[in-house]
Write a protein that holds these residues in place. Sequence first.
Motif, PDB file in Angstrom:
ATOM      1  N   PHE A   1       0.812  -1.211   0.000  1.00  0.00           N
ATOM      2  CA  PHE A   1       0.000   0.000   0.000  1.00  0.00           C
ATOM      3  C   PHE A   1       0.854   1.273   0.000  1.00  0.00           C
ATOM      4  O   PHE A   1       0.381   2.341  -0.366  1.00  0.00           O
ATOM      5  CB  PHE A   1      -0.923   0.015   1.227  1.00  0.00           C
ATOM      6  N   ASP A   2       2.102   1.144   0.430  1.00  0.00           N
ATOM      7  CA  ASP A   2       2.960   2.314   0.596  1.00  0.00           C
ATOM      8  C   ASP A   2       4.381   1.926   0.166  1.00  0.00           C
ATOM      9  O   ASP A   2       5.262   1.713   0.998  1.00  0.00           O
ATOM     10  CB  ASP A   2       2.929   2.745   2.067  1.00  0.00           C
ATOM     11  N   PRO A   3       4.631   1.847  -1.142  1.00  0.00           N
ATOM     12  CA  PRO A   3       5.870   1.239  -1.635  1.00  0.00           C
ATOM     13  C   PRO A   3       7.154   1.953  -1.225  1.00  0.00           C
ATOM     14  O   PRO A   3       8.209   1.326  -1.160  1.00  0.00           O
ATOM     15  CB  PRO A   3       5.688   1.252  -3.156  1.00  0.00           C
ATOM     16  N   HIS A   4       7.086   3.249  -0.931  1.00  0.00           N
ATOM     17  CA  HIS A   4       8.292   3.995  -0.559  1.00  0.00           C
ATOM     18  C   HIS A   4       8.329   4.346   0.925  1.00  0.00           C
ATOM     19  O   HIS A   4       9.151   5.152   1.353  1.00  0.00           O
ATOM     20  CB  HIS A   4       8.409   5.257  -1.411  1.00  0.00           C
ATOM     21  N   GLU A   5       7.440   3.742   1.699  1.00  0.00           N
ATOM     22  CA  GLU A   5       7.408   3.934   3.154  1.00  0.00           C
ATOM     23  C   GLU A   5       7.250   5.399   3.530  1.00  0.00           C
ATOM     24  O   GLU A   5       7.929   5.924   4.412  1.00  0.00           O
ATOM     25  CB  GLU A   5       8.649   3.300   3.805  1.00  0.00           C
ATOM     26  N   LEU A   6       6.328   6.054   2.849  1.00  0.00           N
ATOM     27  CA  LEU A   6       5.992   7.437   3.179  1.00  0.00           C
ATOM     28  C   LEU A   6       5.375   7.532   4.563  1.00  0.00           C
ATOM     29  O   LEU A   6       5.710   8.415   5.353  1.00  0.00           O
ATOM     30  CB  LEU A   6       5.012   7.992   2.126  1.00  0.00           C
ATOM     31  N   ALA A   7       4.461   6.619   4.880  1.00  0.00           N
ATOM     32  CA  ALA A   7       3.717   6.697   6.134  1.00  0.00           C
ATOM     33  C   ALA A   7       4.524   6.196   7.322  1.00  0.00           C
ATOM     34  O   ALA A   7       4.494   6.804   8.404  1.00  0.00           O
ATOM     35  CB  ALA A   7       2.412   5.906   6.025  1.00  0.00           C
ATOM     36  N   TRP A   8       5.209   5.081   7.133  1.00  0.00           N
ATOM     37  CA  TRP A   8       5.966   4.491   8.234  1.00  0.00           C
ATOM     38  C   TRP A   8       7.160   3.743   7.668  1.00  0.00           C
ATOM     39  O   TRP A   8       7.017   2.938   6.750  1.00  0.00           O
ATOM     40  CB  TRP A   8       5.093   3.541   9.057  1.00  0.00           C
ATOM     41  N   SER A   9       8.355   3.996   8.219  1.00  0.00           N
ATOM     42  CA  SER A   9       9.574   3.384   7.703  1.00  0.00           C
ATOM     43  C   SER A   9       9.739   1.984   8.302  1.00  0.00           C
ATOM     44  O   SER A   9      10.556   1.746   9.193  1.00  0.00           O
ATOM     45  CB  SER A   9      10.782   4.265   8.037  1.00  0.00           C
ATOM     46  N   THR A  10       8.967   1.052   7.784  1.00  0.00           N
ATOM     47  CA  THR A  10       8.940  -0.304   8.330  1.00  0.00           C
ATOM     48  C   THR A  10      10.297  -0.985   8.241  1.00  0.00           C
ATOM     49  O   THR A  10      10.724  -1.682   9.165  1.00  0.00           O
ATOM     50  CB  THR A  10       7.882  -1.148   7.597  1.00  0.00           C
ATOM     51  N   SER A  11      11.005  -0.799   7.128  1.00  0.00           N
ATOM     52  CA  SER A  11      12.276  -1.496   6.956  1.00  0.00           C
ATOM     53  C   SER A  11      13.368  -0.949   7.873  1.00  0.00           C
ATOM     54  O   SER A  11      14.373  -1.620   8.105  1.00  0.00           O
ATOM     55  CB  SER A  11      12.737  -1.432   5.495  1.00  0.00           C
ATOM     56  N   SER A  12      13.180   0.254   8.413  1.00  0.00           N
ATOM     57  CA  SER A  12      14.132   0.811   9.380  1.00  0.00           C
ATOM     58  C   SER A  12      13.707   0.575  10.822  1.00  0.00           C
ATOM     59  O   SER A  12      14.536   0.280  11.683  1.00  0.00           O
ATOM     60  CB  SER A  12      14.298   2.313   9.161  1.00  0.00           C
ATOM     61  N   PHE A  13      12.389   0.703  11.094  1.00  0.00           N
ATOM     62  CA  PHE A  13      11.924   0.724  12.477  1.00  0.00           C
ATOM     63  C   PHE A  13      10.993  -0.424  12.853  1.00  0.00           C
ATOM     64  O   PHE A  13      10.544  -0.508  13.987  1.00  0.00           O
ATOM     65  CB  PHE A  13      11.228   2.065  12.768  1.00  0.00           C
ATOM     66  N   GLY A  14      10.692  -1.285  11.909  1.00  0.00           N
ATOM     67  CA  GLY A  14       9.907  -2.458  12.241  1.00  0.00           C
ATOM     68  C   GLY A  14       8.426  -2.171  12.408  1.00  0.00           C
ATOM     69  O   GLY A  14       7.900  -1.171  11.934  1.00  0.00           O
ATOM     70  N   ASN A  15       7.769  -3.064  13.118  1.00  0.00           N
ATOM     71  CA  ASN A  15       6.327  -2.996  13.316  1.00  0.00           C
ATOM     72  C   ASN A  15       5.942  -1.735  14.083  1.00  0.00           C
ATOM     73  O   ASN A  15       6.426  -1.495  15.191  1.00  0.00           O
ATOM     74  CB  ASN A  15       5.861  -4.239  14.084  1.00  0.00           C
ATOM     75  N   GLU A  16       5.066  -0.955  13.505  1.00  0.00           N
ATOM     76  CA  GLU A  16       4.645   0.298  14.139  1.00  0.00           C
ATOM     77  C   GLU A  16       3.932   0.059  15.458  1.00  0.00           C
ATOM     78  O   GLU A  16       4.016   0.864  16.380  1.00  0.00           O
ATOM     79  CB  GLU A  16       3.744   1.064  13.171  1.00  0.00           C
ATOM     80  N   GLU A  17       3.225  -1.049  15.550  1.00  0.00           N
ATOM     81  CA  GLU A  17       2.479  -1.354  16.770  1.00  0.00           C
ATOM     82  C   GLU A  17       3.404  -1.537  17.973  1.00  0.00           C
ATOM     83  O   GLU A  17       3.048  -1.192  19.098  1.00  0.00           O
ATOM     84  CB  GLU A  17       1.649  -2.627  16.575  1.00  0.00           C
ATOM     85  N   THR A  18       4.576  -2.082  17.746  1.00  0.00           N
ATOM     86  CA  THR A  18       5.484  -2.399  18.845  1.00  0.00           C
ATOM     87  C   THR A  18       6.710  -1.496  18.856  1.00  0.00           C
ATOM     88  O   THR A  18       7.686  -1.783  19.535  1.00  0.00           O
ATOM     89  CB  THR A  18       5.944  -3.863  18.744  1.00  0.00           C
ATOM     90  N   PHE A  19       6.638  -0.397  18.120  1.00  0.00           N
ATOM     91  CA  PHE A  19       7.756   0.527  18.018  1.00  0.00           C
ATOM     92  C   PHE A  19       8.141   1.080  19.382  1.00  0.00           C
ATOM     93  O   PHE A  19       7.287   1.498  20.168  1.00  0.00           O
ATOM     94  CB  PHE A  19       7.356   1.674  17.087  1.00  0.00           C
ATOM     95  N   ALA A  20       9.442   1.097  19.684  1.00  0.00           N
ATOM     96  CA  ALA A  20       9.935   1.742  20.904  1.00  0.00           C
ATOM     97  C   ALA A  20       9.965   3.235  20.670  1.00  0.00           C
ATOM     98  O   ALA A  20      10.534   3.700  19.684  1.00  0.00           O
ATOM     99  CB  ALA A  20      11.335   1.228  21.244  1.00  0.00           C
ATOM    100  N   ALA A  21       9.369   3.986  21.556  1.00  0.00           N
ATOM    101  CA  ALA A  21       9.173   5.418  21.339  1.00  0.00           C
ATOM    102  C   ALA A  21      10.459   6.199  21.571  1.00  0.00           C
ATOM    103  O   ALA A  21      10.561   7.042  22.448  1.00  0.00           O
ATOM    104  CB  ALA A  21       8.079   5.938  22.254  1.00  0.00           C
ATOM    105  N   SER A  22      11.467   5.900  20.777  1.00  0.00           N
ATOM    106  CA  SER A  22      12.726   6.636  20.848  1.00  0.00           C
ATOM    107  C   SER A  22      13.457   6.455  19.534  1.00  0.00           C
ATOM    108  O   SER A  22      13.239   5.495  18.803  1.00  0.00           O
ATOM    109  CB  SER A  22      13.601   6.124  21.986  1.00  0.00           C
ATOM    110  N   HIS A  23      14.328   7.397  19.216  1.00  0.00           N
ATOM    111  CA  HIS A  23      15.146   7.286  18.019  1.00  0.00           C
ATOM    112  C   HIS A  23      16.306   6.325  18.266  1.00  0.00           C
ATOM    113  O   HIS A  23      16.733   6.117  19.392  1.00  0.00           O
ATOM    114  CB  HIS A  23      15.717   8.647  17.638  1.00  0.00           C
TER     115      HIS A  23
END
Length: 354
Positions: free
Chosen positions: A216-238
């Motif tokens: 649905f989002d081929p360039h990861e505009l909404a969420w950088s999944t390949s860098s930060f993984g699953n948004e649901e379980t994302f650790a709230a820090s850089h």
Amino acid sequence: MGLRQGEWHDWIQLDNRFEEYHRIKTHRLSIRGRHCVQTLLAGDHVASATEPAREAVQELAEYLSRRYPQVYEAKRAATKPNDYGWYGEGQIRQITIKPLNVTYDLEKEDPMTVAGMLVQDDLALMIQGTDGKHYLQAGSILLPGTWRLEDKIGMPLASIHTSGDVPQYQEKLELSMDRFFTKLTPEKLILRNNYFLQVLYDCPSTDTEVHAARKFDPHELAWSTSSFGNEETFAASHDHSTDGTSIPFIPSSKRSEPTPENLFFRTERQSLRRLPRTRAILFTIRTYLDPVTELAGEPGVPGRMASAVRSWPDDVAQYKGQYRYKDVLLMYLDGMHKQQVEEGRDQSSAKYPF
């Protein structure tokens, strides 16, 4: 802060990717709506965002239907005292995005949801509390890339930035930002920009999570999944590791090394304005995501971009995750710059953009 005065005719920008952004936002609402769009009620020190959200969607609908009549069509209610209609007209009850044949009901649907779907921007509402601080009380944050509304909603301005480890915020920006927000008046439109480099990592076909998101989002505009993984379980820090050994999101074994072709220039055009009725501050965040290889074809761009990346102080380089892409990016940009110089196409020393 890099602030500048904006022109009202240029408040909200539309481009030929409008349909793509709308499609991605629609999908995001279907899978993460309650996490990405929220409006808070009153808290201990701050008022409810319910009425500011209503004003925000009405202001957007009025502006868009008048600025872009070929794109938006508004239907109005009968005029009532103290409604939100401009120039004495009844306030807007329905608005249609004509090229998409999509209609939103401003009287029945959630204001922040509708507001976010009308534009390519993300939106945030800041309300000043009785303690003088400005709180994030509502938002439609569907295309954030690397942060989540659920981690920031309800926070005062300073905490939003310090929780994200924004470099030098407390030392250089906190007091001036607070003063700026307090003094902002409804007749002023303020703009600023920022930028990052985003890596679109190649992942193995077995990484179904990344490939499902890219459907649905081929360039990861909404969420950088390949860098930060699953948004649901994302650790709230850089991830600010300088050596790349402590990345908590995606194991290095699952990520390819970046190449020039999967580096993207991610920039935000942000606007701030105070709403005239409720006095809340409406913050718009328009994200542009473009391949570095396309931008580097422009005369003078490779040299300027390489110079900018090299100029980052250590804390800014850490914040922007420079270690992930620095070597491959600078090698590529330097090569493109040399080629442009040899071909007589380099304009790095010219006054940009002319």
